[in-house]
Design a protein around this motif. Sequence first.
Motif, PDB file in Angstrom:
ATOM      1  N   GLY A 136      34.634  63.629  88.406  1.00  0.00           N
ATOM      2  CA  GLY A 136      34.941  62.469  89.036  1.00  0.00           C
ATOM      3  C   GLY A 136      34.691  61.224  88.113  1.00  0.00           C
ATOM      4  O   GLY A 136      34.780  60.286  88.421  1.00  0.00           O
ATOM      5  N   LEU A 137      34.454  61.489  86.902  1.00  0.00           N
ATOM      6  CA  LEU A 137      34.246  60.445  85.940  1.00  0.00           C
ATOM      7  C   LEU A 137      35.534  60.010  85.336  1.00  0.00           C
ATOM      8  O   LEU A 137      36.629  61.072  85.093  1.00  0.00           O
ATOM      9  CB  LEU A 137      33.382  60.885  84.637  1.00  0.00           C
ATOM     10  CG  LEU A 137      31.855  60.875  85.059  1.00  0.00           C
ATOM     11  CD1 LEU A 137      31.294  61.607  86.000  1.00  0.00           C
ATOM     12  CD2 LEU A 137      31.309  60.988  83.287  1.00  0.00           C
ATOM     13  N   LYS A 138      35.769  58.624  85.275  1.00  0.00           N
ATOM     14  CA  LYS A 138      36.968  58.122  84.659  1.00  0.00           C
ATOM     15  C   LYS A 138      37.312  58.119  83.304  1.00  0.00           C
ATOM     16  O   LYS A 138      36.176  58.517  82.677  1.00  0.00           O
ATOM     17  CB  LYS A 138      37.178  56.445  84.935  1.00  0.00           C
ATOM     18  CG  LYS A 138      37.242  56.250  86.724  1.00  0.00           C
ATOM     19  CD  LYS A 138      37.214  55.039  86.877  1.00  0.00           C
ATOM     20  CE  LYS A 138      37.042  54.737  88.273  1.00  0.00           C
ATOM     21  NZ  LYS A 138      37.425  53.195  88.702  1.00  0.00           N
ATOM     22  N   PRO A 139      38.248  58.195  82.724  1.00  0.00           N
ATOM     23  CA  PRO A 139      38.488  58.301  81.252  1.00  0.00           C
ATOM     24  C   PRO A 139      37.607  57.595  80.505  1.00  0.00           C
ATOM     25  O   PRO A 139      37.014  57.993  79.585  1.00  0.00           O
ATOM     26  CB  PRO A 139      39.948  57.978  80.913  1.00  0.00           C
ATOM     27  CG  PRO A 139      40.565  58.541  82.157  1.00  0.00           C
ATOM     28  CD  PRO A 139      39.532  58.074  83.511  1.00  0.00           C
ATOM     29  N   LEU A 140      37.398  56.303  80.798  1.00  0.00           N
ATOM     30  CA  LEU A 140      36.506  55.493  80.169  1.00  0.00           C
ATOM     31  C   LEU A 140      34.914  55.741  80.025  1.00  0.00           C
ATOM     32  O   LEU A 140      34.266  55.935  79.028  1.00  0.00           O
ATOM     33  CB  LEU A 140      36.628  53.959  80.256  1.00  0.00           C
ATOM     34  CG  LEU A 140      35.606  53.095  79.751  1.00  0.00           C
ATOM     35  CD1 LEU A 140      36.028  52.903  78.118  1.00  0.00           C
ATOM     36  CD2 LEU A 140      35.782  51.585  80.204  1.00  0.00           C
ATOM     37  N   ASP A 141      34.782  56.093  81.130  1.00  0.00           N
ATOM     38  CA  ASP A 141      33.273  56.713  81.245  1.00  0.00           C
ATOM     39  C   ASP A 141      33.058  58.179  80.288  1.00  0.00           C
ATOM     40  O   ASP A 141      32.188  58.233  79.873  1.00  0.00           O
ATOM     41  CB  ASP A 141      33.090  57.185  82.761  1.00  0.00           C
ATOM     42  CG  ASP A 141      33.177  56.213  83.610  1.00  0.00           C
ATOM     43  OD1 ASP A 141      32.914  55.083  83.497  1.00  0.00           O
ATOM     44  OD2 ASP A 141      33.626  56.366  84.890  1.00  0.00           O
ATOM     45  N   VAL A 142      34.121  59.025  80.471  1.00  0.00           N
ATOM     46  CA  VAL A 142      34.269  60.187  79.610  1.00  0.00           C
ATOM     47  C   VAL A 142      33.899  59.766  78.092  1.00  0.00           C
ATOM     48  O   VAL A 142      32.943  60.237  77.339  1.00  0.00           O
ATOM     49  CB  VAL A 142      35.026  61.065  79.873  1.00  0.00           C
ATOM     50  CG1 VAL A 142      35.136  62.233  78.850  1.00  0.00           C
ATOM     51  CG2 VAL A 142      35.271  61.596  81.107  1.00  0.00           C
ATOM     52  N   LEU A 143      34.664  58.789  77.770  1.00  0.00           N
ATOM     53  CA  LEU A 143      34.713  58.369  76.291  1.00  0.00           C
ATOM     54  C   LEU A 143      33.363  57.719  75.921  1.00  0.00           C
ATOM     55  O   LEU A 143      32.977  57.929  74.708  1.00  0.00           O
ATOM     56  CB  LEU A 143      35.846  57.218  76.163  1.00  0.00           C
ATOM     57  CG  LEU A 143      36.000  56.801  74.707  1.00  0.00           C
ATOM     58  CD1 LEU A 143      36.404  57.899  73.706  1.00  0.00           C
ATOM     59  CD2 LEU A 143      37.138  55.607  74.603  1.00  0.00           C
ATOM     60  N   ARG A 144      32.689  56.920  76.899  1.00  0.00           N
ATOM     61  CA  ARG A 144      31.320  56.282  76.546  1.00  0.00           C
ATOM     62  C   ARG A 144      30.511  57.580  76.461  1.00  0.00           C
ATOM     63  O   ARG A 144      29.590  57.211  75.493  1.00  0.00           O
ATOM     64  CB  ARG A 144      30.981  55.394  77.660  1.00  0.00           C
ATOM     65  CG  ARG A 144      31.872  54.204  77.660  1.00  0.00           C
ATOM     66  CD  ARG A 144      31.544  53.239  79.095  1.00  0.00           C
ATOM     67  NE  ARG A 144      32.223  51.966  78.567  1.00  0.00           N
ATOM     68  CZ  ARG A 144      32.506  51.145  79.810  1.00  0.00           C
ATOM     69  NH1 ARG A 144      32.185  51.426  81.078  1.00  0.00           N
ATOM     70  NH2 ARG A 144      32.795  49.854  79.427  1.00  0.00           N
ATOM     71  N   SER A 145      30.421  58.583  77.173  1.00  0.00           N
ATOM     72  CA  SER A 145      29.649  59.657  77.070  1.00  0.00           C
ATOM     73  C   SER A 145      29.564  60.285  75.889  1.00  0.00           C
ATOM     74  O   SER A 145      28.319  60.895  75.624  1.00  0.00           O
ATOM     75  CB  SER A 145      29.866  60.709  78.387  1.00  0.00           C
ATOM     76  OG  SER A 145      30.904  61.340  77.817  1.00  0.00           O
ATOM     77  N   THR A 146      30.590  60.236  75.013  1.00  0.00           N
ATOM     78  CA  THR A 146      30.719  60.795  73.841  1.00  0.00           C
ATOM     79  C   THR A 146      30.554  59.915  72.545  1.00  0.00           C
ATOM     80  O   THR A 146      30.558  60.364  71.665  1.00  0.00           O
ATOM     81  CB  THR A 146      31.791  61.854  73.852  1.00  0.00           C
ATOM     82  OG1 THR A 146      31.795  62.775  72.501  1.00  0.00           O
ATOM     83  CG2 THR A 146      33.105  61.034  73.257  1.00  0.00           C
ATOM     84  N   THR A 147      30.509  58.566  72.886  1.00  0.00           N
ATOM     85  CA  THR A 147      30.647  57.614  71.918  1.00  0.00           C
ATOM     86  C   THR A 147      29.367  56.775  71.884  1.00  0.00           C
ATOM     87  O   THR A 147      28.592  56.724  71.195  1.00  0.00           O
ATOM     88  CB  THR A 147      31.945  56.995  71.876  1.00  0.00           C
ATOM     89  OG1 THR A 147      32.181  56.269  73.168  1.00  0.00           O
ATOM     90  CG2 THR A 147      33.054  58.046  71.361  1.00  0.00           C
ATOM     91  N   THR A 148      29.620  55.505  72.942  1.00  0.00           N
ATOM     92  CA  THR A 148      28.432  54.562  72.922  1.00  0.00           C
ATOM     93  C   THR A 148      27.405  54.953  73.460  1.00  0.00           C
ATOM     94  O   THR A 148      26.136  54.487  73.158  1.00  0.00           O
ATOM     95  CB  THR A 148      29.121  53.311  73.889  1.00  0.00           C
ATOM     96  OG1 THR A 148      29.739  53.920  75.316  1.00  0.00           O
ATOM     97  CG2 THR A 148      30.294  52.757  73.094  1.00  0.00           C
TER      98      THR A 148
END
Length: 534
Positions: free
Chosen positions: A454-466
């Motif tokens: 249920g995580l949104k694309p931006l959430d997933v991107l943050r989980s692997t970057t910021t």
Amino acid sequence: MGVNDISGAAEPAEAGDASRRTILKSMGVAVAGIGAAAAVGGPLVTSLTNNEPARSVMPEAKALRIDHVTVVDPRDGSSRRDMSVLVRDGKIASVTASAKVETTADVKVVDGADRFAVPGYNNMHTHVLQEKQRSKLFMAAMLADGTTGMRQMAGSDDLLLYRRERRLPLGADTPGLHVMPGALLMPFNAPSVSRARSEISRQKDLGADFIKLIQVERDVFFDAVSWAHANGLRIAGHLPPTVSPYEASEAGFDSIEHLGTSTNIWIETSSDRSALRDKGDTPGALPNWLGYVPFSQRIFSSDIATKTMAKRLLNPALMNSQETVTITQAALDSFDEDAAVKLAETFARNSTWQTPTLVRLRTQYLADAPEYKNHPWLKMVSAEDRGAFQESRKKFMDLPAETRSTYHRYYATTLKMIKVMHDAGVPIMTGTDGPSAVPGQDLHAEFQEMAAAGLKPLDVLRSTTTNPASFLGRSGHMGAVATGMDADFLLLDANPLESVDNMTKISAIVRAGNFATFQEISATVDNLLSKAEG
């Protein structure tokens, strides 16, 4: 320079009172306990090899400018179109509008062709440096997935020495190594508070960045957390069955891996948790007396023992007793979302980081999923490893239907718990626990599982970057494509904010300022695979 177009591109008195969890009746059961304690991850590591590896040299990156890209910033979710990213000396020198840049003779120019520039991805739970035969191959495959940085989750005296001497097999064609622990904290080296303190201090002196804890006695666990912090080290890993997630969080345990690796998280999120706690002793836990047996660690880290454990660890769920399965089933039957929210809020309040390694849990509890039968990754491993995996998968499929059903629900509830934690503000990072002989442990698959939670694309991107940048305390130089940041970033063919699928559409990778197209990196992977098979 010309313009390139990438459009195609012994202390027995301190042992303490013996508990039911740590009295095992035979050394054979103790061997099984090693697998249960290690649960998820690579074999025990004490020595890499008797032969010193050659020193690794990072090639000098030439000045580079990539024009006409949309820069995506995970920090605020913004996008800036038609930008130029200038790289010098492995750092991002500037990010400016393409219309304003001027050609400079010493700069290689690449036409980004309207692609999307994002920070490089980070695998915050990997065991790749433990691979004795195919580490370079696996790391090249990780880079092809966009992984420019990694947290190695098990170390050794040798690995720490090799890092100091720059003998690890790292370079422009591999992810960078962010941090690494020493030997895993276990009854072998930490059967008592004093022994644990001594080992933590010793690892610090060797250069360990943090402490990785697998399983120790309850009193040792809490003191180890405090002692690691007193020495300026973080501590992460699994939760012993005697320690609840609440207690670990309140004690300051920094990062829980794989949701803790045992039934304790499901007991704490059950409406029947008081009764289940009394039944929740996990069989097969490592006996503390191993720490007082001469040469025990050397025995269990021998080549024969390591190979045996590697096979067991292909799927730790196969080592569960019927008692454990029954407790798990009862806990899942009584899953209480309010209790789950309360636990998640505790994690958020205490900044207890989570690296769930969903793809690893999936391969354990959904091992009968059809995609694992002939998964593409299997061609990357040896014939021996392929056979061992297929044997492990068959054993899972031969389990009673009720047991497999419980395991399927285990994973479905895991996804539900990830969403609860995310919504509560628990910091989450991507990690795979691989690569290994088990297929499906890649970062792209982890993105998909996070989306399924249920995580949104931006959430997933943050989980692997910021998020990894924040966890490491390096937000000032990683986690964004911006001036002054490390030049570790990707060019994607589609907007990653629209779909997690687009996060996998990699066109090119800049690693420490070195530019390579996806095709070039894929060719490196193919070449290394050919050599491994030859």
